[in-house]
Scaffold this motif. Structure first.
Motif: not given
Length: 457
Positions: A121-138, A151-160
C-alpha cells in the motif's frame, strides 16, 4: 465475501520492512506493507522502489571471519530474501558484497509485489496501528508517525544528521593517473575491484586545506521537535558516517589515516605507496557509475565539484549524484524494546531496522527478518525468538535493548559485542574472529533446530 483483514501490518518499505513483510508472508500471514513514497517523498530517497540504498551500495565485508560477513552468513541460514536479492545483483567489490543500487531495489520490489500474501500500500501510516504490527519506518520516519511513536513511548526521540557520498561517471575518471587495485591484491579480478586516485603529500595537504575552507549547506531542523526529550543539535553526527569535511577538521592527517589511507596499495606509475588515496567503488552492474568511498559530505554542490576535482584523476569528474545530509531518527531502544524486538509494554508491536538503533544495511535486514519471524510466531501463539547472544544478530539485539539509555548510540555488527571466547594457546585477531564465527553459526543452527523456527543451512 468480504476480503479478510491483514494478519500483520508492516510500516516502512525499506530494508527492514521489506524483509519483515516477506518473512511473515512466507509463514502464511496476510501482510499489509505500507510505504509512503512516492506520495510523500523524503529528503534522501530518489526513487519509489522498496529497499532503496540511500548511502553506499556496499553491504560490507563478505569474508566469513569478519563481523559483517558473519551476520550475512547467519541471514543466509535463516533464508533472508534480501540477501538472495543482493547476491543476484552483486557487483565486483573485492571481499565485500556490493550491489547494483537500482537493480537491487527493483529486484526486492518485484518480489514483494509478486508475493500473494503481501498487499503493498502506497500510503503514509500516520499513527502506530492497533493489532499485530512491525514498525520499520527507518531514519526518515514521517512527522505524524514520529509524534505517534513518541506519544506511545512517553520518551523523546534522538536525532542526528547522516551523510551520503557523491557518485561520478566512469568515463570522466582520468586513468592516466587513477588505477584499478584492491588492497593487498584481494580483488577477485586481476585488475582489482576499486579505482584508486593517488595523492602525494603536497596534493593531499592542498586538498585538505580546500576541504576545510569549503562552503557547506546550512543544516535546518527537518521537523519540529517532538518533545523536550529530543536531542536536536545541528552537529550531532553518527561516528560511523561522518562527513569527510568533519573528519578533516580532526587533524591534518585524519583523512590519511581514515578513508584516504593508502595501506596495501602501490601506485603503478611510481611502484611506491602514495601518501593518500581516494578510492571509488562500482555502484551499478553496468560499471558506469562509481561512488567515492567514505566521502560522505555536506558541502554545497558547486564546492563538491571544485574541491573533489582537486584529487588527481578526478580533474574532469562528472557528478551523477552529489553528497548530501539527511536526518536519522532512532528510538531509545534500551528503555523501549525487548531482545525479541517487541515493545516493552505491548506484546503485538515490534520495531525493526535503523529506527531501533541498529546501524548498517545488513543489521537493518537482520532485525527485519527477526521481527517478521517473531510476528508470525506471535500470531500463532508461540514464544518469540530471542537469538543466542553468541550469534551476531542475537548480540546486536541484545546490545540495542540493554545498552545504557543515557548515552545510547547506533551500533553496527562487530565482534566486540559478542561474549568473550576462550581459545587455547596463542591466537591472533583473525584466529579469534574465525572462532567467534564458528561458535556463532553452530549456536544458531542448534537454536533454530530446537525452536523449529526456520530450516538451517
Amino acid at each position: 465475501m468480504s476480503k479478510k483483514r491483514a494478519d500483520l501490518i508492516v510500516v516502512g518499505g525499506g530494508l527492514a520492512g521489506s524483509e519483515a513483510a516477506w518473512q511473515a508472508a512466507e509463514q502464511g500471514l496476510r501482510v499489509e506493507l505500507y510505504e509512503m513514497r512516492p506520495l510523500q517523498p523524503t529528503g534522501a530517497h530518489v526513487s519509489q522502489s522498496l529497499a532503496e540504498l540511500v548511502c553506499s551500495n556496499s553491504l560490507g565485508s563478505d569474508l566469513p571471519d569478519r563481523a559483517s560477513g558473519l551476520l550475512k552468513n547467519e541471514l543466509r541460514r535463516m533464508n533472508s530474501m534480501l540477501m538472495q536479492a543482493a547476491q543476484a545483483t552483486a557487483v565486483p567489490a573485492g571481499g565485500a558484497l556490493a550491489v547494483d543500487r537500482e537493480g537491487f531495489a527493483q529486484e526486492v520490489t518485484h518480489r514483494i509485489e509478486a508475493h500473494p500474501n503481501i498487499d503493498l500500500r502506497r500510503a503514509e501510516m500516520p499513527e502506530v496501528p492497533l493489532g499485530l504490527t512491525v514498525i520499520a519506518s527507518g531514519p526518515l520516519t514521517s512527522s505524524k508517525l514520529s509524534q505517534s511513536i513518541a506519544a506511545l513511548s512517553g520518551a523523546g526521540h534522538l536525532y542526528f544528521y547522516d551523510a551520503i557520498s557523491p557518485i561520478v561517471s566512469l568515463e570522466s575518471i582520468n586513468f592516466d593517473i587513477a588505477f584499478r587495485a584492491s588492497r593487498y591484491d584481494r580483488g577477485q579480478e586481476e585488475a582489482g575491484d576499486y579505482i584508486n586516485c593517488p595523492l602525494n603529500r603536497e596534493e593531499y595537504e592542498a586538498f585538505v586545506a580546500a576541504l576545510a575552507a569549503a562552503e557547506r549547506i546550512e543544516l535546518r531542523h527537518f521537523e519540529q521537535d517532538i518533545d523536550r526529550g529530543v536531542r536536536a543539535g545541528l552537529h550531532e553526527y553518527f561516528e560511523g558516517c561522518l562527513p569527510v569535511e568533519v573528519i578533516a577538521q580532526r587533524g591534518d592527517k585524519a583523512l590519511a589515516f581514515g578513508p584516504m589511507r593508502p595501506v596495501g596499495l602501490d601506485d603503478p606509475r611510481t611502484g611506491r605507496r602514495p601518501y593518500a588515496v581516494l578510492q571509488l567503488r562500482q555502484d551499478n552492474l553496468a560499471g558506469t557509475l562509481y561512488n567515492l568511498v567514505g566521502f560522505q559530505t555536506n558541502l554545497t554542490f558547486p564546492e563538491q565539484r571544485r574541491v573533489f576535482r582537486m584529487v588527481p584523476g578526478l580533474e574532469q569528474a562528472i557528478f551523477e549524484r552529489y553528497g548530501q545530509m539527511h536526518r536519522n531518527t532512532f528510538i531509545n531502544s534500551p528503555e523501549l524494546l525487548r531482545a525479541s524486538l517487541q515493545f516493552h509494554n505491548r506484546d503485538d508491536l515490534l520495531f525493526a531496522g535503523q529506527i531501533t538503533g541498529v546501524e548498517g544495511y545488513v543489521g537493518n535486514i537482520a532485525t527485519g527478518l527477526l521481527a517478521g519471524l517473531n510476528a508470525a510466531r506471535l500470531y500463532r501463539g508461540e514464544e518469540p525468538l530471542v537469538l543466542p547472544p553468541t550469534t551476531m544478530l542475537g548480540a546486536l539485539c541484545h546490545y540495542v535493548t540493554h545498552a545504557s539509555p543515557a548515552d545510547f548510540q547506533p551500533m553496527k555488527a562487530n565482534f566486540g559485542i559478542l561474549p568473550p571466547l576462550a581459545l587455547s594457546g596463542k591466537s591472533g585477531r583473525r584466529q579469534r574472529a574465525a572462532g567467534y564465527a564458528e561458535r556463532a553459526l553452530a549456536d544458531l543452527d542448534t537454536y533454530l533446530a530446537q525452536s523449529a523456527a526456520v530450516p538451517a543451512g
